[in-house]
Design a protein around this motif. Structure first.
Motif, PDB file in Angstrom:
ATOM      1  N   ASP A  37      32.083  28.774  44.710  1.00 19.78           N
ATOM      2  CA  ASP A  37      33.462  28.687  44.315  1.00 19.78           C
ATOM      3  C   ASP A  37      33.586  29.580  42.982  1.00 19.78           C
ATOM      4  OD1 ASP A  37      33.899  26.992  46.493  1.00 19.78           O
ATOM      5  OD2 ASP A  37      33.694  25.202  45.419  1.00 19.78           O
ATOM      6  N   GLN A  38      32.773  29.294  41.995  1.00 24.94           N
ATOM      7  CA  GLN A  38      32.934  30.178  40.968  1.00 24.94           C
ATOM      8  C   GLN A  38      32.980  31.667  41.221  1.00 24.94           C
ATOM      9  OE1 GLN A  38      29.848  28.903  38.448  1.00 24.94           O
ATOM     10  NE2 GLN A  38      31.269  27.132  37.506  1.00 24.94           N
ATOM     11  N   GLU A  39      32.160  32.049  42.154  1.00 29.76           N
ATOM     12  CA  GLU A  39      32.001  33.536  42.568  1.00 29.76           C
ATOM     13  C   GLU A  39      33.569  33.933  43.067  1.00 29.76           C
ATOM     14  OE1 GLU A  39      29.946  36.188  45.839  1.00 29.76           O
ATOM     15  OE2 GLU A  39      28.780  34.899  44.848  1.00 29.76           O
ATOM     16  N   SER A  40      33.869  32.858  44.098  1.00 24.39           N
ATOM     17  CA  SER A  40      35.205  33.215  44.707  1.00 24.39           C
ATOM     18  C   SER A  40      36.501  33.157  43.545  1.00 24.39           C
ATOM     19  CB  SER A  40      35.609  32.052  45.591  1.00 24.39           C
ATOM     20  OG  SER A  40      34.738  31.964  46.794  1.00 24.39           O
ATOM     21  N   VAL A  41      36.533  32.485  42.517  1.00 26.00           N
ATOM     22  CA  VAL A  41      37.407  32.336  41.770  1.00 26.00           C
ATOM     23  C   VAL A  41      37.193  33.696  40.980  1.00 26.00           C
ATOM     24  CG1 VAL A  41      38.011  31.456  39.364  1.00 26.00           C
ATOM     25  CG2 VAL A  41      37.454  30.152  41.226  1.00 26.00           C
ATOM     26  N   GLU A  42      36.199  34.287  40.328  1.00 25.86           N
ATOM     27  CA  GLU A  42      35.945  35.639  39.883  1.00 25.86           C
ATOM     28  C   GLU A  42      36.663  36.697  40.710  1.00 25.86           C
ATOM     29  OE1 GLU A  42      31.845  35.952  38.852  1.00 25.86           O
ATOM     30  OE2 GLU A  42      31.942  34.696  37.417  1.00 25.86           O
ATOM     31  N   MET A  43      36.199  36.720  42.149  1.00 22.67           N
ATOM     32  CA  MET A  43      36.869  37.472  42.917  1.00 22.67           C
ATOM     33  C   MET A  43      38.380  37.462  43.026  1.00 22.67           C
ATOM     34  SD  MET A  43      33.915  37.690  46.115  1.00 22.67           S
ATOM     35  CE  MET A  43      35.147  38.359  47.167  1.00 22.67           C
ATOM     36  N   LEU A  44      38.765  36.520  42.862  1.00 24.60           N
ATOM     37  CA  LEU A  44      40.301  36.400  42.960  1.00 24.60           C
ATOM     38  C   LEU A  44      40.867  36.601  41.798  1.00 24.60           C
ATOM     39  CD1 LEU A  44      40.501  32.844  44.879  1.00 24.60           C
ATOM     40  CD2 LEU A  44      41.178  35.301  45.854  1.00 24.60           C
ATOM     41  N   GLN A  45      40.430  36.585  40.383  1.00 22.73           N
ATOM     42  CA  GLN A  45      40.694  36.924  39.439  1.00 22.73           C
ATOM     43  C   GLN A  45      40.718  38.416  39.396  1.00 22.73           C
ATOM     44  OE1 GLN A  45      42.188  35.313  37.012  1.00 22.73           O
ATOM     45  NE2 GLN A  45      41.564  33.333  37.315  1.00 22.73           N
ATOM     46  N   GLU A  46      39.714  39.016  39.935  1.00 20.34           N
ATOM     47  CA  GLU A  46      39.827  40.583  39.878  1.00 20.34           C
ATOM     48  C   GLU A  46      40.838  41.064  40.820  1.00 20.34           C
ATOM     49  OE1 GLU A  46      35.883  41.905  41.339  1.00 20.34           O
ATOM     50  OE2 GLU A  46      34.842  41.175  39.614  1.00 20.34           O
ATOM     51  N   ASP A  47      41.216  40.415  41.954  1.00 21.38           N
ATOM     52  CA  ASP A  47      42.345  40.877  42.811  1.00 21.38           C
ATOM     53  C   ASP A  47      43.595  40.514  42.186  1.00 21.38           C
ATOM     54  OD1 ASP A  47      40.496  41.219  44.887  1.00 21.38           O
ATOM     55  OD2 ASP A  47      40.903  39.291  45.902  1.00 21.38           O
ATOM     56  N   ILE A  48      43.742  39.676  41.353  1.00 21.83           N
ATOM     57  CA  ILE A  48      44.933  39.316  40.584  1.00 21.83           C
ATOM     58  C   ILE A  48      45.229  40.485  39.481  1.00 21.83           C
ATOM     59  CG2 ILE A  48      45.876  38.075  38.941  1.00 21.83           C
ATOM     60  CD1 ILE A  48      44.963  35.627  40.147  1.00 21.83           C
ATOM     61  N   GLU A  49      44.174  40.677  38.985  1.00 21.81           N
ATOM     62  CA  GLU A  49      44.253  42.049  38.048  1.00 21.81           C
ATOM     63  C   GLU A  49      44.608  43.182  38.676  1.00 21.81           C
ATOM     64  OE1 GLU A  49      44.581  43.674  34.197  1.00 21.81           O
ATOM     65  OE2 GLU A  49      44.113  41.492  34.590  1.00 21.81           O
ATOM     66  N   GLU A  50      44.105  43.711  39.799  1.00 26.12           N
ATOM     67  CA  GLU A  50      44.354  44.728  40.454  1.00 26.12           C
ATOM     68  C   GLU A  50      45.890  44.701  40.954  1.00 26.12           C
ATOM     69  OE1 GLU A  50      41.679  45.062  43.676  1.00 26.12           O
ATOM     70  OE2 GLU A  50      39.986  45.327  42.736  1.00 26.12           O
ATOM     71  N   GLN A  51      46.322  43.587  41.343  1.00 29.70           N
ATOM     72  CA  GLN A  51      47.647  43.378  41.785  1.00 29.70           C
ATOM     73  C   GLN A  51      48.667  43.595  40.618  1.00 29.70           C
ATOM     74  OE1 GLN A  51      48.778  43.334  44.842  1.00 29.70           O
ATOM     75  NE2 GLN A  51      46.631  43.481  45.558  1.00 29.70           N
ATOM     76  N   ARG A  52      48.397  43.146  39.524  1.00 31.19           N
ATOM     77  CA  ARG A  52      49.365  43.525  38.166  1.00 31.19           C
ATOM     78  C   ARG A  52      49.219  44.665  37.980  1.00 31.19           C
ATOM     79  NH1 ARG A  52      46.846  38.377  34.785  1.00 31.19           N
ATOM     80  NH2 ARG A  52      48.266  36.766  35.784  1.00 31.19           N
TER      81      ARG A  52
END
Length: 101
Positions: free
Chosen positions: A46-61
C-alpha cells in the motif's frame, strides 16, 4: 476414594487444563504472528501504491501547468498573429512580402 486419590486426580486435571491452555495460547500466538506478517506485507504494498500515486499526482500537476501556459499563450495576440501568418498566409502591416516569379 481417599484424599490422596482425589488430590492426584485434581493435579492431573489441573495439569491437563494447563496443557490445553498452553496449546491454545501457542496457537493464538502463531495465528497473530502470521497475520502480523501478512499485514506488514500489505502495508508495504500500500505504501508503494501511495508513492506511485503521489508521483502520478505530481506529473498531472506539471501537465496541468504546461497546459495552462499553453492556453494563456494561445489567448495572446502574438499567437493569433503567428497562426494567421502560418495557416492563412496573412501578413502584418510591417511585414515584407516576397513573391516567386
Amino acid at each position: 476414594m481417599t484424599k490422596k486419590a482425589v488430590k492426584r486426580r485434581k493435579k492431573r486435571n489441573n495439569h491437563s487444563g494447563m496443557v490445553i491452555i498452553a496449546c491454545v495460547v501457542l496457537i493464538l500466538c502463531i495465528v497473530l504472528t502470521y497475520n502480523s506478517v501478512q499485514l506488514k506485507e500489505r502495508l508495504a504494498a500500500d505504501q508503494e501504491s501511495v508513492e506511485m500515486l503521489q508521483e502520478d499526482i505530481e506529473e498531472q500537476r506539471e501537465l496541468k501547468e504546461a497546459l495552462e501556459q499553453k492556453e494563456s499563450y494561445m489567448d495572446s495576440e502574438e499567437y493569433k498573429q503567428e497562426l494567421a501568418r502560418e495557416k492563412l498566409g496573412l501578413a502584418g502591416p510591417n511585414d515584407i512580402i516576397f513573391k516567386k516569379r
